[in-house]
Design a protein around this motif. Structure first.
Motif, PDB file in Angstrom:
ATOM      1  N   ASN A  77      45.500  36.055  31.386  1.00  0.00           N
ATOM      2  CA  ASN A  77      45.032  34.889  30.627  1.00  0.00           C
ATOM      3  C   ASN A  77      44.547  33.763  31.542  1.00  0.00           C
ATOM      4  N   GLU A  78      43.650  34.124  32.464  1.00  0.00           N
ATOM      5  CA  GLU A  78      43.074  33.147  33.389  1.00  0.00           C
ATOM      6  C   GLU A  78      41.578  32.963  33.137  1.00  0.00           C
ATOM      7  N   GLU A  79      41.198  32.999  31.876  1.00  0.00           N
ATOM      8  CA  GLU A  79      39.785  32.832  31.506  1.00  0.00           C
ATOM      9  C   GLU A  79      39.193  31.559  32.095  1.00  0.00           C
ATOM     10  N   ALA A  80      39.992  30.495  32.167  1.00  0.00           N
ATOM     11  CA  ALA A  80      39.487  29.209  32.639  1.00  0.00           C
ATOM     12  C   ALA A  80      39.332  29.155  34.160  1.00  0.00           C
ATOM     13  N   ASN A  81      39.984  30.088  34.891  1.00  0.00           N
ATOM     14  CA  ASN A  81      40.037  29.961  36.349  1.00  0.00           C
ATOM     15  C   ASN A  81      39.386  31.106  37.112  1.00  0.00           C
ATOM     16  N   ILE A  82      39.314  32.286  36.516  1.00  0.00           N
ATOM     17  CA  ILE A  82      39.011  33.470  37.303  1.00  0.00           C
ATOM     18  C   ILE A  82      37.613  33.440  37.916  1.00  0.00           C
ATOM     19  N   ARG A  83      36.649  32.845  37.244  1.00  0.00           N
ATOM     20  CA  ARG A  83      35.297  32.787  37.799  1.00  0.00           C
ATOM     21  C   ARG A  83      35.264  31.983  39.092  1.00  0.00           C
ATOM     22  N   SER A  84      35.887  30.814  39.104  1.00  0.00           N
ATOM     23  CA  SER A  84      35.870  29.985  40.301  1.00  0.00           C
ATOM     24  C   SER A  84      36.672  30.630  41.430  1.00  0.00           C
ATOM     25  N   VAL A  85      37.772  31.329  41.094  1.00  0.00           N
ATOM     26  CA  VAL A  85      38.571  32.003  42.120  1.00  0.00           C
ATOM     27  C   VAL A  85      37.736  33.071  42.830  1.00  0.00           C
ATOM     28  N   VAL A  86      37.073  33.917  42.071  1.00  0.00           N
ATOM     29  CA  VAL A  86      36.266  34.987  42.667  1.00  0.00           C
ATOM     30  C   VAL A  86      35.088  34.411  43.441  1.00  0.00           C
ATOM     31  N   ASN A  87      34.411  33.423  42.888  1.00  0.00           N
ATOM     32  CA  ASN A  87      33.250  32.859  43.571  1.00  0.00           C
ATOM     33  C   ASN A  87      33.642  32.181  44.886  1.00  0.00           C
ATOM     34  N   GLU A  88      34.802  31.527  44.921  1.00  0.00           N
ATOM     35  CA  GLU A  88      35.283  30.932  46.175  1.00  0.00           C
ATOM     36  C   GLU A  88      35.524  32.004  47.232  1.00  0.00           C
ATOM     37  N   VAL A 147      39.931  42.332  40.992  1.00  0.00           N
ATOM     38  CA  VAL A 147      40.694  41.593  39.983  1.00  0.00           C
ATOM     39  C   VAL A 147      41.452  42.609  39.133  1.00  0.00           C
ATOM     40  N   VAL A 148      42.753  42.393  38.975  1.00  0.00           N
ATOM     41  CA  VAL A 148      43.573  43.265  38.137  1.00  0.00           C
ATOM     42  C   VAL A 148      43.896  42.503  36.859  1.00  0.00           C
ATOM     43  N   ASN A 149      43.214  42.856  35.786  1.00  0.00           N
ATOM     44  CA  ASN A 149      43.436  42.196  34.506  1.00  0.00           C
ATOM     45  C   ASN A 149      44.670  42.803  33.830  1.00  0.00           C
ATOM     46  N   ASP A 150      45.722  42.005  33.722  1.00  0.00           N
ATOM     47  CA  ASP A 150      47.015  42.502  33.248  1.00  0.00           C
ATOM     48  C   ASP A 150      47.121  42.401  31.728  1.00  0.00           C
ATOM     49  N   CYS A 151      46.177  43.060  31.059  1.00  0.00           N
ATOM     50  CA  CYS A 151      46.142  43.100  29.587  1.00  0.00           C
ATOM     51  C   CYS A 151      46.101  41.683  28.998  1.00  0.00           C
ATOM     52  N   SER A 152      45.191  40.876  29.511  1.00  0.00           N
ATOM     53  CA  SER A 152      45.043  39.509  29.020  1.00  0.00           C
ATOM     54  C   SER A 152      44.684  39.497  27.542  1.00  0.00           C
ATOM     55  N   ILE A 181      38.788  39.336  30.491  1.00  0.00           N
ATOM     56  CA  ILE A 181      38.058  40.543  30.864  1.00  0.00           C
ATOM     57  C   ILE A 181      36.561  40.370  30.686  1.00  0.00           C
ATOM     58  N   GLN A 182      36.144  39.584  29.687  1.00  0.00           N
ATOM     59  CA  GLN A 182      34.713  39.322  29.518  1.00  0.00           C
ATOM     60  C   GLN A 182      34.171  38.528  30.713  1.00  0.00           C
ATOM     61  N   ILE A 220      35.519  38.553  33.797  1.00  0.00           N
ATOM     62  CA  ILE A 220      35.617  39.408  34.980  1.00  0.00           C
ATOM     63  C   ILE A 220      34.430  40.356  35.067  1.00  0.00           C
ATOM     64  N   ARG A 221      34.012  40.896  33.947  1.00  0.00           N
ATOM     65  CA  ARG A 221      32.910  41.870  33.942  1.00  0.00           C
ATOM     66  C   ARG A 221      31.592  41.261  34.382  1.00  0.00           C
ATOM     67  N   GLN A 222      31.493  39.962  34.365  1.00  0.00           N
ATOM     68  CA  GLN A 222      30.265  39.285  34.779  1.00  0.00           C
ATOM     69  C   GLN A 222      30.295  38.863  36.251  1.00  0.00           C
ATOM     70  N   LEU A 223      31.413  39.102  36.941  1.00  0.00           N
ATOM     71  CA  LEU A 223      31.597  38.589  38.291  1.00  0.00           C
ATOM     72  C   LEU A 223      31.268  39.648  39.350  1.00  0.00           C
ATOM     73  N   PRO A 224      30.926  39.205  40.574  1.00  0.00           N
ATOM     74  CA  PRO A 224      30.601  40.145  41.664  1.00  0.00           C
ATOM     75  C   PRO A 224      31.868  40.694  42.310  1.00  0.00           C
ATOM     76  N   CYS A 225      32.631  41.475  41.558  1.00  0.00           N
ATOM     77  CA  CYS A 225      33.895  42.001  42.057  1.00  0.00           C
ATOM     78  C   CYS A 225      34.187  43.346  41.403  1.00  0.00           C
ATOM     79  N   GLN A 226      35.135  44.066  41.972  1.00  0.00           N
ATOM     80  CA  GLN A 226      35.678  45.250  41.336  1.00  0.00           C
ATOM     81  C   GLN A 226      36.829  44.807  40.428  1.00  0.00           C
ATOM     82  N   TYR A 227      37.208  45.664  39.488  1.00  0.00           N
ATOM     83  CA  TYR A 227      38.332  45.261  38.643  1.00  0.00           C
ATOM     84  C   TYR A 227      39.051  46.475  38.077  1.00  0.00           C
TER      85      TYR A 227
END
Length: 245
Positions: free
Chosen positions: A18-29, A45-50, A55-56, A58-65
């Motif tokens: 449940n880090e929808e508000a933070n995960i984009r900035s974390v990955v981009n940093e 990124v390991v999405n722990d059944c948020s 997850i929406q 995360i799927r847009q970010l330049p990372c594996q998940y």
């Protein structure tokens, strides 16, 4: 032997619940720091059944998940990430929490002792230079308690034993691939590492308060957290100590 940052394969594991508000900035940093220093670095990124829109994002970010089908807690999510690092042959695995508390700019401080082969486990500590966010008074009391407990069981003094900002070399990845404590693993893992004879190192880092969302450990859960982690730490000690006999 000093390893090259260009040739060393690094995986940054970001547990996310449940880090929808933070995960984009974390990955981009993290991507910015990778490009700035030229690290051979991937982000997982390991999405722990948020239950929010994590997850929406995360799927847009330049990372594996990894998208876990059930909630495993922080320890289970990290264990999945470490198994991924082991299976794919990474030399270093780093935990960076998904709430934005761990600035990516501090990452080189954790990597340097591993690249210089001076440690097997590096923990980022808020309490070596006392700068940045220092956590709440109640949490600091708990951290002091776990520092004492870890010292009693292993003889090692880790000032920030609950810090999730930590990095492992390949030797440690091999160990945590087999077993890693569940739910709230950080203090328990220190006992695990100490009894395996790993070289532990703390480096001073600055942290931030979480950048959004709500912590899973609130005042009402603090007593449960203390009791569970204490029991878990003792069980880890007994299990590993018996294996050494």
């Amino acid at each position: 032997m000093i390893k090259s940052a260009l040739s060393t394969r690094i995986l940054v594991v970001v547990p996310c619940y449940n880090e929808e508000a933070n995960i984009r900035s974390v990955v981009n940093e993290l991507i910015q720091v990778r490009d700035q220093y030229g690290y051979n670095l991937d982000v997982l990124v390991v999405n722990d059944c948020s239950t929010d829109g994590s997850i929406q994002e995360i799927r847009q970010l330049p990372c594996q998940y990894l998208n876990l089908p059930i909630n495993l807690g922080i320890g289970g999510a990290m264990h999945g990430g470490y198994k991924y690092a082991h299976r794919h042959g990474y030399d270093i695995a780093v935990q960076v929490d998904g709430d934005g508390q761990h600035p990516a700019g501090e990452l080189p401080k954790l990597l340097e002792p591993l690249l210089r082969n001076e440690a097997d486990v590096v923990i980022g500590s808020r309490f070596l230079d006392h700068q940045g966010f220092q956590s709440t008074f109640i949490r600091r009391l708990g951290i002091q308690y776990f520092r004492w407990l870890n010292q009693v069981l292993t003889g090692k003094v880790i000032h920030d034993s609950t810090s999730g900002f930590r990095a492992f070399n390949r030797r440690t990845i091999d160990i945590v691939d087999n077993y890693y404590p569940d739910e709230y693993p950080e203090p328990e893992a220190i006992v695990q590492f100490g009894l395996h004879g790993l070289r532990l190192c703390e480096v001073p880092v600055q942290m931030r308060d979480r950048q959004g969302g709500i912590s899973s450990i609130n005042t009402s859960r603090a007593v449960y957290y203390m009791l569970k982690v204490t029991l878990g730490t003792l069980f880890v000690y007994i299990r590993l100590a018996n294996k050494r006999l």
